[in-house]
Motif scaffolding. Structure first.
Motif, PDB file in Angstrom:
ATOM      1  N   GLN A  93      33.728  -1.678 -18.369  1.00 54.36           N
ATOM      2  CA  GLN A  93      33.541  -0.276 -18.723  1.00 54.36           C
ATOM      3  C   GLN A  93      34.876   0.384 -19.052  1.00 54.36           C
ATOM      4  OE1 GLN A  93      31.104   1.771 -15.839  1.00 54.36           O
ATOM      5  NE2 GLN A  93      31.682   3.768 -16.618  1.00 54.36           N
ATOM      6  N   GLU A  94      35.941   0.045 -18.271  1.00 57.37           N
ATOM      7  CA  GLU A  94      37.274   0.612 -18.529  1.00 57.37           C
ATOM      8  C   GLU A  94      37.822   0.121 -19.870  1.00 57.37           C
ATOM      9  OE1 GLU A  94      38.442   3.010 -16.844  1.00 57.37           O
ATOM     10  OE2 GLU A  94      36.874   2.871 -15.309  1.00 57.37           O
ATOM     11  N   PHE A  95      37.564  -1.141 -20.200  1.00 54.73           N
ATOM     12  CA  PHE A  95      38.007  -1.675 -21.499  1.00 54.73           C
ATOM     13  C   PHE A  95      37.267  -0.982 -22.644  1.00 54.73           C
ATOM     14  CE2 PHE A  95      40.212  -4.903 -19.165  1.00 54.73           C
ATOM     15  CZ  PHE A  95      41.163  -5.404 -20.043  1.00 54.73           C
ATOM     16  N   ALA A  96      35.973  -0.795 -22.465  1.00 55.46           N
ATOM     17  CA  ALA A  96      35.176  -0.131 -23.496  1.00 55.46           C
ATOM     18  C   ALA A  96      35.692   1.294 -23.729  1.00 55.46           C
ATOM     19  CB  ALA A  96      33.706  -0.107 -23.089  1.00 55.46           C
ATOM     20  N   LYS A  97      36.042   1.992 -22.639  1.00 55.19           N
ATOM     21  CA  LYS A  97      36.578   3.365 -22.759  1.00 55.19           C
ATOM     22  C   LYS A  97      37.904   3.360 -23.494  1.00 55.19           C
ATOM     23  CE  LYS A  97      34.932   5.368 -18.451  1.00 55.19           C
ATOM     24  NZ  LYS A  97      35.424   5.776 -17.131  1.00 55.19           N
ATOM     25  N   ALA A  98      38.790   2.404 -23.099  1.00 54.19           N
ATOM     26  CA  ALA A  98      40.142   2.336 -23.670  1.00 54.19           C
ATOM     27  C   ALA A  98      40.106   2.052 -25.174  1.00 54.19           C
ATOM     28  CB  ALA A  98      40.964   1.280 -22.952  1.00 54.19           C
ATOM     29  N   LEU A  99      39.101   1.300 -25.621  1.00 56.52           N
ATOM     30  CA  LEU A  99      39.008   0.938 -27.046  1.00 56.52           C
ATOM     31  C   LEU A  99      38.648   2.140 -27.923  1.00 56.52           C
ATOM     32  CD1 LEU A  99      37.223  -2.517 -26.714  1.00 56.52           C
ATOM     33  CD2 LEU A  99      39.549  -2.133 -27.525  1.00 56.52           C
ATOM     34  N   LYS A 100      38.128   3.228 -27.267  1.00 49.88           N
ATOM     35  CA  LYS A 100      37.795   4.471 -27.977  1.00 49.88           C
ATOM     36  C   LYS A 100      36.967   4.195 -29.235  1.00 49.88           C
ATOM     37  CE  LYS A 100      41.230   7.684 -26.282  1.00 49.88           C
ATOM     38  NZ  LYS A 100      41.394   7.049 -25.015  1.00 49.88           N
ATOM     39  N   MET A 101      35.870   3.519 -29.036  1.00 50.00           N
ATOM     40  CA  MET A 101      34.995   3.113 -30.130  1.00 50.00           C
ATOM     41  C   MET A 101      33.581   3.579 -29.805  1.00 50.00           C
ATOM     42  SD  MET A 101      34.877  -0.809 -31.444  1.00 50.00           S
ATOM     43  CE  MET A 101      36.631  -1.024 -31.551  1.00 50.00           C
ATOM     44  N   ASP A 102      32.863   3.976 -30.780  1.00 53.21           N
ATOM     45  CA  ASP A 102      31.463   4.364 -30.562  1.00 53.21           C
ATOM     46  C   ASP A 102      30.663   3.098 -30.250  1.00 53.21           C
ATOM     47  OD1 ASP A 102      29.189   5.859 -30.419  1.00 53.21           O
ATOM     48  OD2 ASP A 102      28.773   5.770 -32.566  1.00 53.21           O
ATOM     49  N   MET A 103      30.218   2.960 -29.007  1.00 53.36           N
ATOM     50  CA  MET A 103      29.546   1.728 -28.589  1.00 53.36           C
ATOM     51  C   MET A 103      28.148   2.005 -28.051  1.00 53.36           C
ATOM     52  SD  MET A 103      32.306  -0.764 -26.750  1.00 53.36           S
ATOM     53  CE  MET A 103      33.442  -1.718 -27.733  1.00 53.36           C
ATOM     54  N   ARG A 104      27.237   1.109 -28.378  1.00 52.89           N
ATOM     55  CA  ARG A 104      25.879   1.181 -27.832  1.00 52.89           C
ATOM     56  C   ARG A 104      25.742   0.171 -26.689  1.00 52.89           C
ATOM     57  NH1 ARG A 104      21.174   0.887 -32.147  1.00 52.89           N
ATOM     58  NH2 ARG A 104      20.015   1.216 -30.208  1.00 52.89           N
ATOM     59  N   SER A 105      24.937   0.537 -25.697  1.00 56.85           N
ATOM     60  CA  SER A 105      24.718  -0.364 -24.553  1.00 56.85           C
ATOM     61  C   SER A 105      23.513  -1.252 -24.786  1.00 56.85           C
ATOM     62  CB  SER A 105      24.491   0.460 -23.277  1.00 56.85           C
ATOM     63  OG  SER A 105      25.674   1.128 -22.926  1.00 56.85           O
ATOM     64  N   TYR A 106      23.700  -2.537 -24.510  1.00 55.04           N
ATOM     65  CA  TYR A 106      22.620  -3.524 -24.585  1.00 55.04           C
ATOM     66  C   TYR A 106      22.527  -4.227 -23.235  1.00 55.04           C
ATOM     67  CZ  TYR A 106      23.045  -2.783 -29.634  1.00 55.04           C
ATOM     68  OH  TYR A 106      23.078  -2.222 -30.886  1.00 55.04           O
ATOM     69  N   ASN A 107      21.590  -5.119 -23.080  1.00 55.10           N
ATOM     70  CA  ASN A 107      21.436  -5.854 -21.828  1.00 55.10           C
ATOM     71  C   ASN A 107      22.611  -6.813 -21.625  1.00 55.10           C
ATOM     72  OD1 ASN A 107      20.437  -6.996 -19.493  1.00 55.10           O
ATOM     73  ND2 ASN A 107      19.077  -8.413 -20.553  1.00 55.10           N
ATOM     74  N   GLY A 108      23.540  -6.458 -20.722  1.00 57.51           N
ATOM     75  CA  GLY A 108      24.659  -7.343 -20.397  1.00 57.51           C
ATOM     76  C   GLY A 108      25.880  -7.189 -21.262  1.00 57.51           C
ATOM     77  N   TYR A 109      25.910  -6.225 -22.187  1.00 58.65           N
ATOM     78  CA  TYR A 109      27.108  -6.010 -23.001  1.00 58.65           C
ATOM     79  C   TYR A 109      27.032  -4.664 -23.719  1.00 58.65           C
ATOM     80  CZ  TYR A 109      24.341  -7.436 -27.143  1.00 58.65           C
ATOM     81  OH  TYR A 109      23.399  -7.520 -28.150  1.00 58.65           O
ATOM     82  N   ARG A 110      28.176  -4.262 -24.293  1.00 61.36           N
ATOM     83  CA  ARG A 110      28.236  -3.065 -25.132  1.00 61.36           C
ATOM     84  C   ARG A 110      28.825  -3.463 -26.474  1.00 61.36           C
ATOM     85  NH1 ARG A 110      30.738   2.018 -22.153  1.00 61.36           N
ATOM     86  NH2 ARG A 110      29.591   3.053 -23.830  1.00 61.36           N
ATOM     87  N   GLU A 111      28.396  -2.809 -27.536  1.00 58.86           N
ATOM     88  CA  GLU A 111      28.854  -3.228 -28.868  1.00 58.86           C
ATOM     89  C   GLU A 111      29.128  -2.032 -29.763  1.00 58.86           C
ATOM     90  OE1 GLU A 111      27.751  -6.354 -32.466  1.00 58.86           O
ATOM     91  OE2 GLU A 111      26.487  -6.264 -30.671  1.00 58.86           O
ATOM     92  N   GLY A 112      30.263  -2.137 -30.484  1.00 60.99           N
ATOM     93  CA  GLY A 112      30.627  -1.124 -31.473  1.00 60.99           C
ATOM     94  C   GLY A 112      30.854  -1.796 -32.813  1.00 60.99           C
ATOM     95  N   GLU A 113      31.417  -1.055 -33.722  1.00 59.02           N
ATOM     96  CA  GLU A 113      31.586  -1.576 -35.086  1.00 59.02           C
ATOM     97  C   GLU A 113      32.498  -2.793 -35.148  1.00 59.02           C
ATOM     98  OE1 GLU A 113      33.099   0.059 -39.416  1.00 59.02           O
ATOM     99  OE2 GLU A 113      32.370   1.516 -37.935  1.00 59.02           O
TER     100      GLU A 113
END
Length: 678
Positions: free
Chosen positions: A15-35
């Motif tokens: 979650q901290e890595f996802a925040k730091a990347l500052k990317m619009d990300m959607r949550s899926y089962n077991g991961y988050r994904e952005g462009e």
């Protein structure tokens, strides 16, 4: 253009890595994904080593005929409870649109192992793999880690040592636990009137058990020796002080067999004789010595030192300390906790003003942080003993990040106290030493003898006063009760020094040689030698860090530190396992560790069969060998050959023994200390 996959060890870190990347990300089962990126996570270990029966069903049944068990190739399997997340991670690792994998598991041997096993079981091919190595979970540090990520192959030696550590624990645990259970389990079970008994053995665990049992037996066998000190009662301007007699070359007792050390006698009669010989004789000043004493701020915390202090301060166990500091790390309040280093790196020292600046947000710490910044004492920190790149392997010391204060509100009282201890220890290094003015008064009584050499008996009193508090003004912990005057007096008298006031020091300093002193008589003080101390949970961790030596002096610990027994990441868990196995008992209130009867019996079994498992130096040498593999000094094959030869030779040795009946006497000897009241 392909996407990057970031794989963390835990969901919270992802979650901290996802925040730091500052990317619009959607949550899926077991991961988050952005462009341009996907972030996923393990849940600790996803893969583990297979049980022996997976190799061949004949190993399911414990039998001496199938030992030693040393497979040519090791088998691994997905942990059932984590299989769903493993399948998600495996799918992402092999997705065609992902071309770069950023390994973001914990920056250490175990974190490396967690990822490598997942990659191995997932069959990853033709992907660029980079290793993110960070010291805290702040956004700035995460982005630096990604920016400076090295090729994963640069950590191959570390991965080799991680695989070897697991193989070593697996092979020693399986072979020696089965071997000793089959050979001696019945002897223990019949003694305890139980159906069966499993003897659990481990490379580090058994060594730690040995340290505790040996200490307990030293205490039992200790014979107290009484001794008698003679004190002169002086009156200095209305202030009553004690001066202690010590032998000197002109004393009648010089090199006498009646002495106990230099400051006491073995018998009370001798002390009385001395007093009789001195009564009604004048006492005069022999010498007054003045000197300045400095006390430097201690080195920063590594995990072992923090666990030791938390055991003393809060009476909590090492695994509770680790859990607390891990929470502080995950909330971005402190740097990576599983570290052996007690210093900073030169790179961190250059940016340390940021950490200090952030601490201005904490009301109790604001004055100290502002003073350090205002005076600029942080600017030369790289030239001090608190910065040393050679003393850092994976991570530098545990320090506050200067960030994450919003999360402090959600931390419990214990967490806040542990954080305060880390912050104060950190700020202290930017302050000067504490300075004491010390005065030692030597007094004497001369006994004139017509036919013999003149006899002179000397008495000593030492006093010190704090002239400049230096770093000590930072060390007033809010969670510690102020010491009472009585307690301070008791502590100072134990150390042979009294805390004086400036008037008393000035008066003593003004005394001249041969000045007569006002005497109020003599007193005999009885004492006795003390047995060795039992380990508590904190001192046990320090002893493990120092390869079985409990070194009280902090400076000396810093000088001789080696690889030790276990690692900062595993020591607390080992202690916890020994308590869970009921080999050791931990008093939660005092944190004192003692063996159980079962623990002592296991010790006797190992001592009679594979004694080297109890040797702290040997156990530490295995850990040192793993460090050599990680450094590339020796190869995995060399280490593995040494390991398999050790297991084969020890197994062969035990198979040839027939000493079960001899253990009965050892068990009886231990059991007398565990008889329960009816």
């Amino acid at each position: 253009m392909g996407k990057s996959l970031y794989i963390a060890e835990k969901p919270s870190v992802a979650q901290e890595f996802a925040k730091a990347l500052k990317m619009d990300m959607r949550s899926y089962n077991g991961y988050r994904e952005g462009e341009g990126a996907v972030v996923t996570w393990c849940v600790g270990h996803l893969v583990t080593m297979s049980y022996p029966e997976v190799y061949d069903m004949k190993y399911k049944k414990w039998s001496l005929a199938t030992l030693p068990f040393i497979p040519q190739e090791f088998k691994y399997e997905v942990i059932k409870s984590a299989s769903a997340q493993f399948q998600i991670v495996k799918g992402l690792l092999n997705r065609e649109d992902i071309d770069t994998i950023y390994v973001c598991t914990d920056s250490g041997r175990e974190g490396e192992y967690i990822y490598r096993l997942v990659e191995q079981m997932s069959g990853v091919k033709d992907k660029k793999r980079k290793r993110v190595w960070i010291d805290s979970q702040t956004e700035e540090e995460i982005l630096r880690g990604i920016r400076e990520a090295k090729d994963l192959s640069e950590y191959d030696n570390l991965a080799d040592s991680a695989y070897l550590r697991a193989k070593e624990d697996y092979l020693m645990g399986i072979n020696f636990s089965r071997l000793l259970t089959l050979k001696y389990g019945n002897a223990i079970a019949s003694y305890l009137h139980e159906k069966y008994s499993v003897i659990s053995v481990g490379r580090v665990m058994t060594c730690v058990l040995g340290m505790v049992v040996r200490r307990e037996r030293e205490i039992r066998e200790f014979v107290k020796t009484p001794f008698y000190r003679v004190l002169a009662k002086l009156n200095l301007q209305g202030r009553k002080i004690d001066a202690e007699w010590r032998v000197n070359p002109d004393s009648i007792y010089f090199q006498s067999p009646k002495l106990y050390k230099e400051n006491g006698f073995l018998k009370e009669e001798t002390a009385k004789e001395l007093i009789v010989s001195l009564e009604n004789l004048p006492m005069y000043v022999e010498k007054v010595e003045k000197k300045k004493e400095t006390k430097n701020p201690p080195l920063l915390y590594n995990l072992a030192e923090l666990q030791n202090d938390c055991s003393k301060f809060f009476k909590i166990s090492p695994d509770e300390t680790l859990a607390t500091v891990q929470e502080l790390y995950e909330k971005k309040l402190v740097t990576y906790p599983r570290t052996d280093a007690r210093v900073l790196s030169t790179a961190v020292a250059k940016e340390i003003h940021k950490n200090i600046g952030g601490l201005r947000n904490i009301p109790g710490m604001r004055p100290f942080a502002e003073e350090v910044l205002e005076k600029g004492t942080y600017q030369n920190i790289a030239k001090t003993r608190y910065v040393n790149d050679k003393q850092i392997t994976d991570h530098y010391a545990i320090i506050p990040t200067g960030q994450g204060f919003g999360a402090l509100k959600s931390v419990n009282e214990r967490g806040v106290n542990v954080y305060e201890a880390i912050v104060r220890r950190f700020l202290a290094i930017f302050y000067p030493p504490a300075i004491y003015q010390k005065v030692t008064l030597t007094t004497a009584v001369t006994i004139e003898k017509a036919s013999e050499k003149q006899q002179k008996e000397q008495f000593y009193a030492s006093f010190k006063v704090l002239a400049d508090a230096g770093y000590l003004k930072v060390m007033n912990y809010s969670f510690q009760k102020k010491k009472t005057a009585a307690k301070e007096d008791a502590e100072s008298s134990e150390s042979g020094e009294e805390i004086g006031d400036e008037d008393l020091l000035a008066h003593i300093s003004s005394l001249k040689k041969k000045d007569l002193l006002d005497m109020e008589g003599y007193e005999i003080k009885e004492g006795e030698t003390s047995p060795p101390k039992r380990y508590n949970s904190g001192s046990m961790i320090l002893a493990m860090e120092n390869a079985g030596q409990l070194i009280e002096d902090e400076e000396l610990r810093a000088q001789i530190k080696g690889s030790g027994i276990g690692t900062s990441a595993t020591r607390a868990e080992i202690l916890k396992k020994l308590v869970a196995n009921k080999y050791l008992a931990l008093n939660k209130k005092t944190q004192i560790i003692t063996p159980t009867l079962m623990g002592e019996m296991i010790y006797d079994v190992v001592n009679a069969s594979i004694r080297s498992l109890l040797n702290p130096e040997l156990t530490a040498s295995w850990e040192k060998g793993l460090t050599y593999v990680a450094e590339g000094s020796i190869t995995s094959d060399e280490y593995m050959e040494k390991l398999t030869n050790f297991i084969k030779s020890r197994t062969s040795g035990v198979l040839g023994l027939n000493n079960q009946y001899l253990l009965r006497g050892q068990f009886d000897k231990a059991a007398q200390f565990y008889k329960t009241k009816k």
